[in-house]
Write an enzyme that holds these catalytic residues in place. Structure first.
Site, PDB file in Angstrom:
ATOM      1  N   GLY A  60       0.826  -1.203   0.000  1.00  0.00           N
ATOM      2  CA  GLY A  60       0.000   0.000   0.000  1.00  0.00           C
ATOM      3  C   GLY A  60       0.864   1.258   0.000  1.00  0.00           C
ATOM      4  CB  THR A  61       4.080   2.001   1.707  1.00  0.00           C
ATOM      5  OG1 THR A  61       3.571   1.728   3.012  1.00  0.00           O
ATOM      6  CG2 THR A  61       5.086   3.137   1.772  1.00  0.00           C
ATOM      7  CG  ASN A 119      -3.909   4.773   9.467  1.00  0.00           C
ATOM      8  OD1 ASN A 119      -4.224   5.777   8.827  1.00  0.00           O
ATOM      9  ND2 ASN A 119      -2.785   4.695  10.149  1.00  0.00           N
ATOM     10  CD  GLN A 153      -6.473   0.525   7.995  1.00  0.00           C
ATOM     11  OE1 GLN A 153      -7.315  -0.287   8.375  1.00  0.00           O
ATOM     12  NE2 GLN A 153      -5.180   0.350   8.242  1.00  0.00           N
ATOM     13  CB  SER A 179      -2.375  -2.647   1.475  1.00  0.00           C
ATOM     14  OG  SER A 179      -1.439  -3.504   2.057  1.00  0.00           O
ATOM     15  CG  HIS A 239      -0.783  -6.355   5.059  1.00  0.00           C
ATOM     16  ND1 HIS A 239      -0.746  -5.995   6.384  1.00  0.00           N
ATOM     17  CD2 HIS A 239      -0.303  -5.292   4.368  1.00  0.00           C
ATOM     18  CE1 HIS A 239      -0.247  -4.754   6.482  1.00  0.00           C
ATOM     19  NE2 HIS A 239       0.027  -4.315   5.284  1.00  0.00           N
ATOM     20  CB  THR A 252       9.975 -10.761 -11.799  1.00  0.00           C
ATOM     21  OG1 THR A 252      11.017 -10.614 -12.753  1.00  0.00           O
ATOM     22  CG2 THR A 252       9.293 -12.108 -11.973  1.00  0.00           C
ATOM     23  CB  CYS A 304       3.639   2.930  10.196  1.00  0.00           C
ATOM     24  SG  CYS A 304       2.648   1.947   9.100  1.00  0.00           S
TER      25      CYS A 304
HETATM   26  N1  PLP Z   1      -2.265   3.585   4.129  1.00  0.00           N
HETATM   27  C1  PLP Z   1      -2.969   3.299   5.241  1.00  0.00           C
HETATM   28  C2  PLP Z   1      -4.188   4.092   5.559  1.00  0.00           C
HETATM   29  C3  PLP Z   1      -2.556   2.267   6.083  1.00  0.00           C
HETATM   30  O1  PLP Z   1      -3.236   1.984   7.184  1.00  0.00           O
HETATM   31  C4  PLP Z   1      -1.378   1.543   5.745  1.00  0.00           C
HETATM   32  C5  PLP Z   1      -0.853   0.493   6.659  1.00  0.00           C
HETATM   33  O2  PLP Z   1      -1.025   0.550   7.861  1.00  0.00           O
HETATM   34  C6  PLP Z   1      -0.707   1.879   4.556  1.00  0.00           C
HETATM   35  C7  PLP Z   1      -1.180   2.902   3.780  1.00  0.00           C
HETATM   36  C8  PLP Z   1       0.522   1.136   4.136  1.00  0.00           C
HETATM   37  O3  PLP Z   1       0.203  -0.132   3.609  1.00  0.00           O
HETATM   38  P1  PLP Z   1       1.337  -1.256   3.541  1.00  0.00           P
HETATM   39  O4  PLP Z   1       1.480  -1.801   4.900  1.00  0.00           O
HETATM   40  O5  PLP Z   1       0.797  -2.269   2.567  1.00  0.00           O
HETATM   41  O6  PLP Z   1       2.553  -0.610   3.023  1.00  0.00           O
END
Ligand code: PLP
Length: 393
Positions: A72-73, A152, A180, A200, A202, A238, A326
């Site tokens: 997601g990042t 989040n 989220q 994302s 996970h 890849t 994070c």
């Molecule tokens: N954006 C939000 C709102 C999130 O809550 C998170 C992860 O906590 C991310 C982005 C980042 O996703 P990833 O963990 O897949 O890098």
């Protein structure tokens, strides 16, 4: 301690057994590189395209508008940076909010060092950005509006449709971080004018290390990764076939019955909030009372340090969070809680509980009973609380 109760689903979720089962063959017998033209490669390619269809269907997009990313990042970094660079000749102004995930906030901050100007919009006491504020911030140099779908930390859902309309009327690309929201809030990009949307896997029963960016047809976006021709020349590297297959499977399951899932989770959430607020004095709900993720309860406890609370809960078999995944590990108070007006000490004493489908009402009672004892014990050791009680008498 045998009993474990996991209530940190906004940090990550367990991979669903059905998802893992679909992924496994792509590590072993179907290991081919999707770029290879022989049958092993074609098998991998087919699996990736089937997963792309599933991700697209889950949000009302066309498969050609879905690009897989490493997480997601990465999707957030790509959307923000790629749009900024693609539109540099047109302008240098970006609008975002003060409560975004660091994946967006830190990207914006780094772009400021390169000459871009960023407006960080404030939020109200519940964590919502006002569409009128977005409108007022737009200038003829604005090249991107990026506002998250749901927060989040406090679970607040943003007025995305209204913000998207403001962006559409002004002709400015609109990105939303929906990491989220997927699986908890219905999303249909065919009905709302969203130019880019981050996901994302996970966070909804898929594996870690795989995400996706929806890019509406016609959106100008520079490449983020350079190299091979994967992802239609937009994101080299890849393809992670097992993870992509897992993401496709997980999003299909997560979005099959959002209403039913939200009903179950919000019953747990509401019972938890009601019990905590009635049993534990000097506790306050953070985030919007109704416009919030069905899974999320974020409560501040006065005279408490979040870290102490988390460790004590862990010893009772409960996994929760005091901030976003994070930022935990850092002692800085959460930027989101400060943005909604909490004082530093209030922000430090917050607990985020995010429920998942395996949680039960018994879990809620177990958490609340333990929490009440833990909060009382921690307060009994706090000189501030002692003084407060003395003065209150
Ligand atoms: N954006 C939000 C709102 C999130 O809550 C998170 C992860 O906590 C991310 C982005 C980042 O996703 P990833 O963990 O897949 O890098």
């Amino acid at each position: 301690m045998d009993k474990r109760i996991y209530v940190d689903h906004s940090a990550t979720t367990p991979v669903l057994p059905q998802v893992l089962e679909k992924m496994l063959p792509y590590f072993t017998e179907n290991f081919g590189n999707a770029s290879s033209i022989y049958s092993e490669g074609r098998d991998a390619k087919r699996a990736i395209e089937a997963a792309r269809e599933k991700v697209a269907k889950a949000i009302g997009a066309d498969a050609s508008e879905i690009f897989f990313t490493g997480c997601g990042t990465e999707a957030d970094n790509w959307a923000v940076r790629g749009t900024a660079y693609a539109n540099r000749a047109k302008g240098n102004h970006i609008i975002t909010s003060s409560v975004e995930h660091h994946a967006v906030l830190h990207t914006c901050q780094s772009l400021e060092k390169e000459g871009f100007e960023v407006t960080y919009l404030p939020v109200d006491e519940f964590g919502r950005v006002s569409p009128d504020d977005v409108k007022a911030a737009i200038t003829d140099k604005t090249i991107l509006i990026t506002i998250m779908f749901a927060n989040n930390e406090i679970g607040t859902i943003m007025p995305i449709e209204k913000i998207a309309k403001v962006a559409e009327d002004a002709g400015v690309p609109f990105h939303t971080d929906a990491v989220q929201a997927i699986g908890l809030v219905p999303i249909d990009v065919s009905k709302v004018n969203i130019s880019m949307l981050s996901m994302s896997a996970h966070k909804f029963g898929g594996p870690k290390g795989i995400g996706a960016l929806y890019v509406k047809k016609g959106t100008k976006l520079n490449n983020f990764m350079n190299g091979g021709a994967q992802e239609r020349n937009k994101r080299a590297g890849t393809e992670n076939t097992p993870a992509i297959v897992g993401m496709g499977e997980a999003i299909e399951i997560a979005t099959a019955d959002i209403e039913g899932k939200a009903k179950k989770l919000s019953a747990l959430r509401d019972a938890y909030i009601e019990k905590v607020l009635s049993k534990i004095p000097y506790s306050h709900l953070n985030g919007h009372p109704t416009e919030r993720l069905a899974s999320n309860a974020n409560i501040s406890f006065e005279f408490i340090e979040g870290e102490g609370m988390l460790l004590s809960l862990d010893m009772k078999g409960i996994a929760a969070s005091s901030g976003s995944a994070c930022t935990s590990g850092s002692l800085d108070p959460s930027h989101v809680l400060l943005a909604i007006g909490l004082k530093h000490e209030e922000a430090h004493g917050s607990l985020r509980v995010t429920f998942g489908e395996e949680n039960t009402m018994e879990d809620v009672d177990y958490i609340v009973d333990n929490l009440a004892v833990i909060v009382e014990r921690l307060r009994s050791m706090s000189p501030l609380y002692e003084e407060f009680v003395k003065n209150a008498k």
